[in-house]
Design an enzyme around this catalytic site. Structure first.
Site, PDB file in Angstrom:
ATOM      1  N   ARG A   1     -15.474   1.643  -1.106  1.00 31.11           N
ATOM      2  CA  ARG A   1     -15.129   0.367  -0.312  1.00 31.11           C
ATOM      3  C   ARG A   1     -15.338   0.542   1.089  1.00 31.11           C
ATOM      4  O   ARG A   1     -14.958   1.545   1.598  1.00 31.11           O
ATOM      5  CB  ARG A   1     -13.927  -0.160  -0.724  1.00 31.11           C
ATOM      6  CG  ARG A   1     -13.652  -1.245  -0.214  1.00 31.11           C
ATOM      7  CD  ARG A   1     -12.478  -2.208  -0.569  1.00 31.11           C
ATOM      8  NE  ARG A   1     -11.160  -1.357  -0.165  1.00 31.11           N
ATOM      9  CZ  ARG A   1      -9.808  -1.439  -0.483  1.00 31.11           C
ATOM     10  NH1 ARG A   1      -9.749  -2.733  -1.383  1.00 31.11           N
ATOM     11  NH2 ARG A   1      -8.794  -0.771  -0.128  1.00 31.11           N
TER      12      ARG A   1
ATOM     13  N   GLU B   1     -10.928 -11.285  -4.073  1.00 31.38           N
ATOM     14  CA  GLU B   1      -9.755 -11.396  -3.949  1.00 31.38           C
ATOM     15  C   GLU B   1      -8.930 -12.409  -3.178  1.00 31.38           C
ATOM     16  O   GLU B   1      -7.566 -12.495  -2.758  1.00 31.38           O
ATOM     17  CB  GLU B   1      -9.035  -9.697  -3.173  1.00 31.38           C
ATOM     18  CG  GLU B   1      -9.913  -9.214  -2.395  1.00 31.38           C
ATOM     19  CD  GLU B   1      -9.558  -7.850  -1.948  1.00 31.38           C
ATOM     20  OE1 GLU B   1      -8.808  -7.243  -2.205  1.00 31.38           O
ATOM     21  OE2 GLU B   1     -10.261  -7.557  -0.946  1.00 31.38           O
TER      22      GLU B   1
ATOM     23  N   ARG C   1     -10.715   3.699  -1.315  1.00 34.68           N
ATOM     24  CA  ARG C   1     -10.103   2.989  -0.207  1.00 34.68           C
ATOM     25  C   ARG C   1     -10.524   3.879   0.986  1.00 34.68           C
ATOM     26  O   ARG C   1      -9.670   4.941   1.515  1.00 34.68           O
ATOM     27  CB  ARG C   1      -8.749   2.843  -0.419  1.00 34.68           C
ATOM     28  CG  ARG C   1      -8.424   1.917  -1.615  1.00 34.68           C
ATOM     29  CD  ARG C   1      -6.632   1.758  -1.715  1.00 34.68           C
ATOM     30  NE  ARG C   1      -6.334   0.498  -2.369  1.00 34.68           N
ATOM     31  CZ  ARG C   1      -6.053   0.645  -3.493  1.00 34.68           C
ATOM     32  NH1 ARG C   1      -5.815   1.821  -4.294  1.00 34.68           N
ATOM     33  NH2 ARG C   1      -5.670  -0.450  -4.342  1.00 34.68           N
TER      34      ARG C   1
ATOM     35  N   ASN D   1      -4.499  -7.389  -6.742  1.00 35.63           N
ATOM     36  CA  ASN D   1      -3.334  -7.209  -5.868  1.00 35.63           C
ATOM     37  C   ASN D   1      -3.406  -8.237  -4.784  1.00 35.63           C
ATOM     38  O   ASN D   1      -2.249  -8.989  -4.471  1.00 35.63           O
ATOM     39  CB  ASN D   1      -3.425  -5.859  -5.146  1.00 35.63           C
ATOM     40  CG  ASN D   1      -3.292  -4.748  -6.021  1.00 35.63           C
ATOM     41  OD1 ASN D   1      -2.838  -4.745  -7.122  1.00 35.63           O
ATOM     42  ND2 ASN D   1      -3.721  -3.485  -5.660  1.00 35.63           N
ATOM     43  N   ASP D   2      -4.517  -8.579  -4.095  1.00 36.90           N
ATOM     44  CA  ASP D   2      -4.594  -9.634  -3.256  1.00 36.90           C
ATOM     45  C   ASP D   2      -4.626 -10.849  -3.715  1.00 36.90           C
ATOM     46  O   ASP D   2      -4.056 -11.906  -3.213  1.00 36.90           O
ATOM     47  CB  ASP D   2      -5.620  -9.251  -2.277  1.00 36.90           C
ATOM     48  CG  ASP D   2      -5.200  -8.360  -0.962  1.00 36.90           C
ATOM     49  OD1 ASP D   2      -4.214  -8.528  -0.519  1.00 36.90           O
ATOM     50  OD2 ASP D   2      -5.940  -7.548  -0.825  1.00 36.90           O
TER      51      ASP D   2
ATOM     52  N   CYS E   1      -9.910  -3.756 -10.207  1.00 37.61           N
ATOM     53  CA  CYS E   1      -9.269  -2.631  -9.685  1.00 37.61           C
ATOM     54  C   CYS E   1      -8.043  -2.720  -8.950  1.00 37.61           C
ATOM     55  O   CYS E   1      -7.441  -1.659  -8.231  1.00 37.61           O
ATOM     56  CB  CYS E   1     -10.463  -2.056  -8.506  1.00 37.61           C
ATOM     57  SG  CYS E   1     -10.700  -3.275  -7.240  1.00 37.61           S
TER      58      CYS E   1
ATOM     59  N   ARG F   1       2.584  -9.399  -0.529  1.00 33.75           N
ATOM     60  CA  ARG F   1       2.735  -8.414  -1.333  1.00 33.75           C
ATOM     61  C   ARG F   1       3.510  -7.128  -0.775  1.00 33.75           C
ATOM     62  O   ARG F   1       4.215  -6.327  -1.626  1.00 33.75           O
ATOM     63  CB  ARG F   1       1.590  -7.822  -1.649  1.00 33.75           C
ATOM     64  CG  ARG F   1       0.448  -7.441  -0.789  1.00 33.75           C
ATOM     65  CD  ARG F   1      -0.909  -7.101  -1.127  1.00 33.75           C
ATOM     66  NE  ARG F   1      -1.168  -5.690  -1.695  1.00 33.75           N
ATOM     67  CZ  ARG F   1      -2.446  -5.232  -1.671  1.00 33.75           C
ATOM     68  NH1 ARG F   1      -3.347  -5.791  -1.463  1.00 33.75           N
ATOM     69  NH2 ARG F   1      -2.403  -3.705  -2.184  1.00 33.75           N
TER      70      ARG F   1
ATOM     71  N   HIS G   1       0.893  -1.334  -0.089  1.00 35.43           N
ATOM     72  CA  HIS G   1      -0.073  -0.039   0.019  1.00 35.43           C
ATOM     73  C   HIS G   1       0.933   1.235   0.038  1.00 35.43           C
ATOM     74  O   HIS G   1       0.391   2.315  -0.486  1.00 35.43           O
ATOM     75  CB  HIS G   1      -0.924  -0.040   1.080  1.00 35.43           C
ATOM     76  CG  HIS G   1      -2.309  -1.141   0.687  1.00 35.43           C
ATOM     77  ND1 HIS G   1      -2.165  -2.265   0.999  1.00 35.43           N
ATOM     78  CD2 HIS G   1      -3.184  -0.945   0.035  1.00 35.43           C
ATOM     79  CE1 HIS G   1      -3.015  -2.770   0.621  1.00 35.43           C
ATOM     80  NE2 HIS G   1      -3.870  -2.102  -0.174  1.00 35.43           N
TER      81      HIS G   1
HETATM   82  C1  PEP Z   1      -6.545  -5.235  -4.485  1.00 34.04           C
HETATM   83  O1  PEP Z   1      -6.172  -6.063  -3.584  1.00 34.04           O
HETATM   84  O2  PEP Z   1      -6.438  -5.478  -5.773  1.00 34.04           O
HETATM   85  C2  PEP Z   1      -7.288  -3.873  -4.251  1.00 34.04           C
HETATM   86  C3  PEP Z   1      -7.525  -3.241  -5.100  1.00 34.04           C
HETATM   87  O3  PEP Z   1      -7.469  -3.750  -3.015  1.00 34.04           O
HETATM   88  P1  PEP Z   1      -6.194  -3.309  -1.960  1.00 34.04           P
HETATM   89  O4  PEP Z   1      -4.783  -2.727  -2.884  1.00 34.04           O
HETATM   90  O5  PEP Z   1      -6.471  -2.104  -1.363  1.00 34.04           O
HETATM   91  O6  PEP Z   1      -5.825  -4.318  -1.114  1.00 34.04           O
HETATM   92 MG    MG Z   2      -7.214  -5.761  -1.831  1.00 35.61          MG
END
Ligand code: PEP
Ligand code: MG
Length: 570
Positions: free
Chosen positions: A324, A426, A287, A449-450, A503, A460, A180
């Site tokens: 979210r 995710e 977010r 991402n997750d 996303c 990550r 993040h």
């Molecule tokens: C993701 O996990 O791809 C996502 C968009 O949420 P975050 O990056 O905030 O975990």
């Molecule tokens: Mg996520």
């Protein structure tokens, strides 16, 4: 790309104010520093005079050492130089000099002497405290020359405070590309290299550095030839960005005229302006956890949240907005104390109490957010997105809390609007049990991402395994393609189309656009800074041709085979 002088910042000093003083006020700032020193000298004198007669002799000796350090001529002169030459405010100049001194101490062989840095730190702390009592001078938007921030680590919420734009780039020792901290750096639209391991200890205060964020390169003390080369590249990339701006009003359609939705990911209501500037068709991911972080005991209440969501609704002028519910936990703890130097106090935070699990563990807090969201829905088309949901019980509880939140508003006679409810996909378990989610939710948004993190069991945020964090792993690609095709097919049995978007960072990577279009994706949500580059790819793509090529990608499991199949996408 960024080229600038290194500003080394210890994590512990992130709360020290960093700004440039107005040109012409440098001498007044130096006087502010001198006054603070005088105040500390008086403080130390009083301390010594007030020592009880039976105090050990070392006490007085310690105070003398601190006075000696305070009056050290070289330290004072060097600190002043930061103010005169770089126009740093006094606090920043002091901590910059402290870093230089710390490095010198670290190199001492004698352990006793090396540990004396603690005395210097205590004296600097005293001066910083004294400075807090004196009002700062006028701030300037820019300084003398470009600066690049080098830190061991920066928590995502701390990163947000750099939005005011003092730094041209960031380098951190720890963190992965989709941590993040990196995501927030990207939303600031400035180059960053994360996970540079020992950069923080190898680079020295004021070294000239080049950051090449695209290739994850960091060059320290470049030769004139390299420097010139990078200056040219920087100009070229600036020109390319300028050219992209021409696409702002061009509708995002593929070559066979299929419309593609390009949405913005935001972290704060203020991000709506750059989103609209980039031609975003709405917000695909707000977010909201950033509203809650580093707030100590003063978490935002329903009205404060409503005000923030309303600002987004108003700024987006009737365009769709997806908000979210909080995704607290993992590398986004509520309290900064839970996150220090990349260490978490929980054993396995990414698998722990985060996102919807966190919200459901505190239903009153969750309902407060839902009430604020329902109220903001009266202002325009608002969708509520639930992060990391994986279990039928979580779906049931979420729906029950939403109904309760509506009932609470009804009981008070407060107006609210309709919301669509969506799930983030995710967790691989959710992807593999998709019909459950398709049945209960109005739309889906894939958090790649997750999804990559959990599918490949790669943290990550951990740079030591970042080489294995691979969005192009066949397992990830097949899972993603399956989510998109199953969701599109659900229209038949649901009686209406179910929207699916991506996303995660993949959606904002122009090198992935053709792949995702070929999988059938027609809705992308990303940092505003990426929208035009992705649009350019959309305008050049022909999904009819891409679809069979993507089928070959999906059946390629050997790396060479996969590379060739990806290359064929163009
Ligand atoms: C993701 O996990 O791809 C996502 C968009 O949420 P975050 O990056 O905030 O975990
Ligand atoms: Mg996520």
């Amino acid at each position: 790309m960024a080229i600038g002088r290194a500003v080394i910042l210890a994590s512990a000093r992130l709360d020290v104010a960093h700004y440039f003083v107005d040109p012409g006020t440098e001498e007044a700032e130096i006087e502010r520093l001198r006054a603070a020193r005088r105040a500390v000298r008086a403080e130390l004198d009083t301390l010594k005079a007030d020592l009880p007669p039976d105090a050990p002799a070392e006490m007085a000796a310690f105070i003398d050492v601190h006075k000696m350090l305070l009056d050290d001529r070289q330290m004072a002169l060097d600190t002043i130089t930061w103010i005169r030459q770089r126009r740093y405010n006094a606090e920043w100049a002091l901590t910059a000099q402290l870093d230089v001194i710390s490095r010198n101490f670290e190199e001492m062989d004698d352990t006793y002497l090396r540990e004396r840095i603690a005395d210097v730190e205590q004296v600097v702390e005293r001066v910083l405290r004294a400075l807090r009592g004196s009002a700062g001078l006028a701030r300037s938007a820019s300084g003398n020359g470009d600066l690049v921030l080098i830190a061991h680590d920066i928590a995502p919420a701390d990163m947000l405070q750099f939005k005011t734009g003092v730094f041209r780039g960031f380098v951190t020792d720890v963190g992965g590309k989709t941590s993040h901290t990196a995501i927030v750096a990207r939303s600031l639209d400035i180059p960053a290299v994360v996970g540079a391991r020992s950069a923080g200890s190898l680079i020295r205060q004021d070294d000239l550095v080049i950051i090449d964020g695209d290739s994850g390169l960091l060059i320290v003390d470049p030769s004139p030839v390299i420097l010139e080369d990078y200056r040219l590249r920087q100009q070229e990339s600036q020109l390319a960005r300028e050219r992209l701006k021409r696409l702002k009003f061009t509708p995002a359609r593929t070559l066979n005229a299929e419309p593609v939705e390009l949405l913005a990911n935001i972290e704060q209501p203020e991000d709506c302006a750059p989103a609209l500037e980039a031609g975003a068709m709405g917000v695909g991911l707000f977010r909201t956890e950033f509203l809650f972080m580093n707030r100590g005991d003063h978490l935002p209440g329903e009205d404060e949240q409503y005000a923030a969501y309303s600002r987004v609704m108003q700024a987006m002028q009737g365009k769709p907005v997806t908000i979210r519910t909080i995704d607290i936990g993992s590398d986004k703890p509520l309290d900064a104390e839970d996150y220090r130097d990349g260490e978490f106090t929980h054993l396995n935070p990414a698998l722990g109490l985060r996102a919807i699990r966190y919200s459901l563990s505190d239903p009153a807090m969750f309902r407060m957010q839902l009430r604020a969201l329902l109220r903001a829905a009266a202002l325009g088309p608002l969708k509520v997105l639930i992060p990391m949901v994986a279990h039928a019980s979580e779906i049931r509880q979420t729906l029950a809390e939403l109904n309760k939140a509506r009932a609470e508003l009804d009981a008070k006679g407060v107006a609210y609007g309709p919301v669509e409810l969506g799930a983030m996909i995710e967790v691989p378990g959710a992807a593999l049990a998709l019909p459950l989610f398709l049945r209960h939710f109005d739309f889906l948004s894939v958090g790649t991402n997750d999804l990559v993190q959990y599918t490949l069991a790669i943290d990550r945020a951990d740079e030591s395994v970042s080489n294995l964090y691979d969005p192009l792993h066949p397992a990830v690609l097949n899972l993603l393609a399956q989510i998109i095709s199953q969701t599109r097919a659900a229209a038949a049995w649901k009686g209406r189309p179910v929207e699916v978007s991506v996303c995660g960072e993949m959606a904002g990577d122009p090198s992935m656009t053709r792949l995702l279009l070929g999988m059938g994706l027609r809705s992308f949500s990303m940092h505003p800074s990426q929208i035009l580059a992705v649009k350019q790819e959309v305008l050049r793509a022909d999904p009819d041709k891409l679809t069979p090529l993507v089928q070959t990608v999906l059946s390629s499991f050997e790396p060479e085979e996969l590379q060739a199949a990806l290359a064929a996408l163009g």
